[in-house]
Design a protein around this motif. Structure first.
Motif, PDB file in Angstrom:
ATOM      1  N   SER A  38      -7.661   0.486  -2.925  1.00 43.38           N
ATOM      2  CA  SER A  38      -6.616  -0.293  -2.259  1.00 43.38           C
ATOM      3  C   SER A  38      -6.695  -0.160  -0.745  1.00 43.38           C
ATOM      4  O   SER A  38      -6.481  -1.127  -0.015  1.00 43.38           O
ATOM      5  CB  SER A  38      -5.229   0.149  -2.747  1.00 43.38           C
ATOM      6  OG  SER A  38      -5.066  -0.118  -4.126  1.00 43.38           O
ATOM      7  N   PHE A  56      -7.441  -3.112   1.814  1.00 42.07           N
ATOM      8  CA  PHE A  56      -6.511  -3.411   2.909  1.00 42.07           C
ATOM      9  C   PHE A  56      -7.241  -3.445   4.245  1.00 42.07           C
ATOM     10  O   PHE A  56      -6.967  -4.313   5.090  1.00 42.07           O
ATOM     11  CB  PHE A  56      -5.379  -2.387   2.963  1.00 42.07           C
ATOM     12  CG  PHE A  56      -4.443  -2.639   4.117  1.00 42.07           C
ATOM     13  CD1 PHE A  56      -3.428  -3.580   4.009  1.00 42.07           C
ATOM     14  CD2 PHE A  56      -4.604  -1.961   5.321  1.00 42.07           C
ATOM     15  CE1 PHE A  56      -2.592  -3.844   5.086  1.00 42.07           C
ATOM     16  CE2 PHE A  56      -3.767  -2.224   6.400  1.00 42.07           C
ATOM     17  CZ  PHE A  56      -2.758  -3.159   6.276  1.00 42.07           C
ATOM     18  N   LEU A 114       0.833  -1.206   0.000  1.00 40.30           N
ATOM     19  CA  LEU A 114       0.000   0.000   0.000  1.00 40.30           C
ATOM     20  C   LEU A 114       0.866   1.254   0.000  1.00 40.30           C
ATOM     21  O   LEU A 114       0.507   2.264  -0.618  1.00 40.30           O
ATOM     22  CB  LEU A 114      -0.944  -0.006   1.193  1.00 40.30           C
ATOM     23  CG  LEU A 114      -2.075   1.023   1.189  1.00 40.30           C
ATOM     24  CD1 LEU A 114      -2.795   1.091  -0.151  1.00 40.30           C
ATOM     25  CD2 LEU A 114      -3.073   0.719   2.303  1.00 40.30           C
ATOM     26  N   THR A 171       1.592   1.872  -3.534  1.00 39.01           N
ATOM     27  CA  THR A 171       0.430   2.438  -4.218  1.00 39.01           C
ATOM     28  C   THR A 171       0.304   3.923  -3.912  1.00 39.01           C
ATOM     29  O   THR A 171       0.011   4.735  -4.800  1.00 39.01           O
ATOM     30  CB  THR A 171      -0.855   1.702  -3.795  1.00 39.01           C
ATOM     31  OG1 THR A 171      -0.744   0.314  -4.124  1.00 39.01           O
ATOM     32  CG2 THR A 171      -2.071   2.278  -4.500  1.00 39.01           C
TER      33      THR A 171
END
Length: 232
Positions: A134, A138, A119, A122
């Motif tokens: 995302s 998560f 993450l 990202t």
């Protein structure tokens, strides 16, 4: 002979606070043993070996010593710096707060650690639409890994969710057709789309966010301070 590499591991900084004149007490999330508390002696003094340790967007290789709940940090080396700016930095701080407040101390969670680093990547890529999806994915992954997962494919009676129906969410039950004042209303199509990796509409953005917030607040002993992310 003592193995000095026994406590060597990758880590990220979750939280730090001043300790005495020049030191810091740091909460780290490590790949090898999970969340750990360490004292970084002299970290606030000039030209210290722990320079930049407080940066929240750095993956480091660390080592520490001691057997008490408060270990002593002995080495810290930057491995990767993630250039995360603006609103994305707020997301990162929220992410770190989730780990700090939800994970037990010294309980290895390598899958969660790898998920956090992915993450981070990202966030550094700075694709806002992908970041929101995302983050929600998560949050759901984290809830499931901690043993509080709810089904996003079937309702509480074991029937497959249908896009035309309206459901009601409660963290302990998941999705049900039975309405209640304490339950969160959600459309079947929004849940199904999320299960397929899609958040299509603004209303879906809002409801998926509220579902995750409700589920997280159900397991968090302390409220989230940085949880206002992606305001509608």
């Amino acid at each position: 002979m003592k193995d000095f590499k026994a406590n060597e591991t990758e880590a990220i900084m979750l939280h730090s606070r001043k300790y005495r004149e020049t030191s810091l007490i740091c909460e780290l999330f490590t790949k090898k043993i999970g969340r750990v508390s360490v004292i970084a002696k002299g970290a606030r003094s000039k030209k210290n070996k722990f320079q930049n340790i407080t940066s929240p967007n750095v993956l480091a290789n660390i080592n520490f010593s001691g057997r008490s709940e408060l270990r002593t940090l002995t080495a810290w080396e930057e491995l990767s710096y993630f250039q995360i700016l603006g609103k994305n930095l707020r997301v990162l701080l929220y992410l770190n707060e989730l780990i700090y407040k939800l994970l037990e101390r010294e309980n290895k969670q390598e899958k969660i650690f790898n998920g956090v680093i992915n993450l981070y990547k990202t966030l550094a890529a700075s694709d806002a639409k992908n970041i929101e999806l995302s983050l929600r994915e998560f949050e759901y992954f984290l809830i499931c890994e901690l043993g509080y997962g709810f089904d996003i494919f079937y309702d509480d009676k074991g029937s497959k969710l249908e896009k035309e129906k309206t459901y009601y969410f409660h963290p302990a039950l998941g999705f049900t057709l039975n309405s209640s004042n304490n339950f969160l209303k959600a459309s079947g199509i929004d849940i199904i789309n999320f299960s397929k990796g899609k958040i299509v509409t603004n209303s879906a953005r809002s409801i998926i966010k509220k579902i995750m917030q409700l589920a997280i607040s159900n397991i968090a002993e302390r409220p989230m301070n940085a949880g206002i992310i992606f305001n509608d």
